[in-house]
Design a protein around this motif. Structure first.
Motif, short mmCIF file in Angstrom:
data_model
loop_
_atom_site.label_atom_id
_atom_site.label_comp_id
_atom_site.label_asym_id
_atom_site.label_seq_id
_atom_site.Cartn_x
_atom_site.Cartn_y
_atom_site.Cartn_z
N LYS A 169 0.84 -1.19 0.00
CA LYS A 169 0.00 0.00 0.00
C LYS A 169 0.88 1.24 0.00
CE LYS A 169 -2.17 1.33 3.79
NZ LYS A 169 -3.15 1.41 4.91
N GLY A 170 0.58 2.17 -0.89
CA GLY A 170 1.40 3.37 -1.03
C GLY A 170 2.56 3.21 -1.98
N GLY A 171 2.88 1.96 -2.35
CA GLY A 171 3.99 1.72 -3.27
C GLY A 171 5.37 1.92 -2.66
N HIS A 172 5.44 2.02 -1.33
CA HIS A 172 6.73 2.30 -0.69
C HIS A 172 7.65 1.08 -0.66
CE1 HIS A 172 5.21 6.19 0.62
NE2 HIS A 172 4.12 5.59 1.03
N TYR A 173 7.06 -0.11 -0.70
CA TYR A 173 7.83 -1.35 -0.63
C TYR A 173 7.30 -2.31 -1.69
CZ TYR A 173 8.24 0.86 3.94
OH TYR A 173 8.42 1.78 4.96
N SER A 174 8.03 -3.41 -1.86
CA SER A 174 7.60 -4.40 -2.85
C SER A 174 8.03 -5.79 -2.38
CB SER A 174 8.22 -4.09 -4.21
OG SER A 174 9.60 -4.46 -4.23
N ASP A 175 7.71 -6.77 -3.21
CA ASP A 175 8.10 -8.15 -2.91
C ASP A 175 9.52 -8.45 -3.38
OD1 ASP A 175 7.42 -7.96 -5.62
OD2 ASP A 175 6.75 -10.05 -5.71
N LYS A 176 10.26 -7.44 -3.84
CA LYS A 176 11.61 -7.64 -4.36
C LYS A 176 12.66 -7.29 -3.31
CE LYS A 176 9.87 -8.56 -8.40
NZ LYS A 176 9.83 -9.95 -8.90
N ARG A 177 13.53 -8.25 -3.03
CA ARG A 177 14.63 -7.97 -2.10
C ARG A 177 15.70 -7.13 -2.79
NH1 ARG A 177 18.07 -12.15 1.77
NH2 ARG A 177 19.41 -10.54 2.66
N GLU A 178 15.99 -7.45 -4.03
CA GLU A 178 17.05 -6.75 -4.75
C GLU A 178 16.46 -5.52 -5.44
OE1 GLU A 178 20.23 -7.52 -4.51
OE2 GLU A 178 19.67 -9.18 -3.18
N VAL A 179 16.77 -4.36 -4.90
CA VAL A 179 16.32 -3.10 -5.48
C VAL A 179 17.52 -2.17 -5.56
CG1 VAL A 179 14.81 -1.09 -5.21
CG2 VAL A 179 13.99 -3.36 -4.54
N PHE A 180 17.73 -1.58 -6.73
CA PHE A 180 18.85 -0.67 -6.94
C PHE A 180 18.43 0.75 -6.59
CE2 PHE A 180 21.04 2.29 -9.90
CZ PHE A 180 22.33 2.14 -9.41
N LEU A 181 19.11 1.36 -5.62
CA LEU A 181 18.84 2.75 -5.24
C LEU A 181 19.74 3.65 -6.07
CD1 LEU A 181 17.32 4.76 -3.45
CD2 LEU A 181 19.14 4.49 -1.75
N SER A 182 19.14 4.39 -6.99
CA SER A 182 19.90 5.20 -7.93
C SER A 182 20.51 6.42 -7.25
CB SER A 182 18.99 5.66 -9.07
OG SER A 182 19.68 6.54 -9.93
N GLU A 183 21.72 6.77 -7.67
CA GLU A 183 22.34 8.02 -7.23
C GLU A 183 22.05 9.15 -8.22
OE1 GLU A 183 26.40 7.85 -6.21
OE2 GLU A 183 26.17 6.25 -4.74
N ASP A 184 21.44 8.82 -9.34
CA ASP A 184 21.22 9.81 -10.40
C ASP A 184 19.77 10.23 -10.54
OD1 ASP A 184 23.96 9.56 -11.06
OD2 ASP A 184 23.51 7.79 -12.26
N LEU A 185 18.83 9.41 -10.08
CA LEU A 185 17.41 9.69 -10.21
C LEU A 185 16.84 10.17 -8.88
CD1 LEU A 185 16.38 6.56 -12.29
CD2 LEU A 185 16.53 8.90 -13.16
N VAL A 186 15.98 11.18 -8.95
CA VAL A 186 15.35 11.74 -7.75
C VAL A 186 13.84 11.74 -7.96
CG1 VAL A 186 15.17 13.75 -6.22
CG2 VAL A 186 17.34 13.25 -7.39
N LEU A 187 13.11 11.25 -6.97
CA LEU A 187 11.65 11.34 -6.98
C LEU A 187 11.25 12.57 -6.17
CD1 LEU A 187 9.00 8.56 -6.64
CD2 LEU A 187 8.77 10.68 -5.36
N PHE A 188 10.68 13.55 -6.83
CA PHE A 188 10.20 14.77 -6.17
C PHE A 188 8.72 14.59 -5.84
CE2 PHE A 188 13.84 16.31 -8.59
CZ PHE A 188 14.47 17.17 -7.69
N HIS A 189 8.42 14.54 -4.54
CA HIS A 189 7.04 14.40 -4.07
C HIS A 189 6.49 15.80 -3.84
CE1 HIS A 189 4.14 12.95 -0.70
NE2 HIS A 189 3.55 12.91 -1.88
#
Length: 288
Positions: A169-189
């Protein structure tokens, strides 16, 4: 057509949908954009003319509405991964941008990555209480008018995928353990980017979760933010000099080191939603 599908969902969000459409159509034709419409179908179909629009029935508000909605979004995004190399889902008040130091096209950047699931780093754009800013002007770049952000690790969402995925709910998490946290992409809320927009939207959201008979908020409906009416005083400018990079190293490190699976099978990552505002690097101010 580029091999990417970009999705959002809209309810009563004209200003956010205008920003979202104007941003993404710079990089892909509208035929790559999917807009799920939860209300005012004719109105939003006209706004999103040329996009793939899907009318979604609006069930009566109930405790599991958000859970059901995110199950639907997960299923739709997952199905599109069989036809597209990449699928991106963002809420309509979220924009994913590429650091201008690394290019100008976030779509090409994402398509050139090899990781299956990618998270941009999340920040909240906040209108500072200390500043007397005019209302937002959609004819000018948003980040040139609202240039203060705070670290919001929960908004480092695993929202870019090349394979089927299930979001919480909210899309904050997922069923994937391996997730790449980008240093180049920013999500502006953008939920707090403008006081006037916030006040109108929060009043509408609060009405949806309020018992008309008692006037009290019904527990468990919507998200926590639906019950709030003023959040700006919680934030304060910590530094007015522009950052060199939207980095937030400590929060990023915490996110990277804290993956744990909950009883529902979602891989959660810890991180703070800070209240200290920092000015974005000047190079971002014309990104959108």
């Amino acid at each position: 057509m580029k091999p990417i599908a970009i999705l959002t969902m809209v309810y009563d969000d004209d200003i956010y949908l205008k920003i979202w459409l104007a941003y993404w159509e710079r990089f892909v034709p509208r035929s790559n954009l999917y807009v799920l419409i939860h209300a005012n179908h004719d109105h939003y179909e006209e706004m999103a003319r040329g996009c793939n629009t899907i009318r979604i029935a609006r069930p009566q508000v109930h405790v599991d509405l958000e859970v059901d909605r995110w199950r639907m979004l997960s299923s739709l995004a997952s199905s599109l991964t069989f036809m597209f190399e990449r699928v991106i889902y963002t809420d309509v008040d979220e924009i994913i941008a590429l650091d201008p130091k690394n290019g100008s096209d976030p779509v090409e950047h994402v398509l050139n990555r090899t990781e299956a699931v990618i998270s941009p780093y999340g920040v909240d754009v906040v209108e500072p209480a200390e500043l007397d800013l005019p209302p937002i002007d959609l004819s000018r770049p948003i980040l040139s008018q609202r240039s203060f952000v705070c670290s919001s690790a929960p908004y480092s969402k695993p929202c870019i995928t090349s394979e089927p995925i299930i979001w919480s709910k909210g899309g904050h998490y997922s069923d994937k353990r391996e997730v790449f946290l980008s240093e180049d992409l920013v999500l502006f809320h953008l939920r707090l980017f403008d006081r006037g927009v916030y006040q109108e939207r929060s009043a509408n959201r609060r009405a949806m979760v309020t018992d008309p008979g008692t006037g009290k908020v019904i527990e468990g409906l919507g998200g926590p933010s639906w019950q709030r009416t003023n959040e700006f005083e919680r934030y304060a400018i910590k530094a007015s000099e522009p950052m060199r990079k939207i980095r937030f190293r400590k929060d990023r490190a915490k996110w990277l080191s804290s993956a744990s699976q909950d009883e529902q099978g979602f891989w959660k990552r810890k991180g703070w939603l800070r209240k200290e505002l920092h000015r974005i690097p000047e190079r971002f101010e014309t990104v959108f």
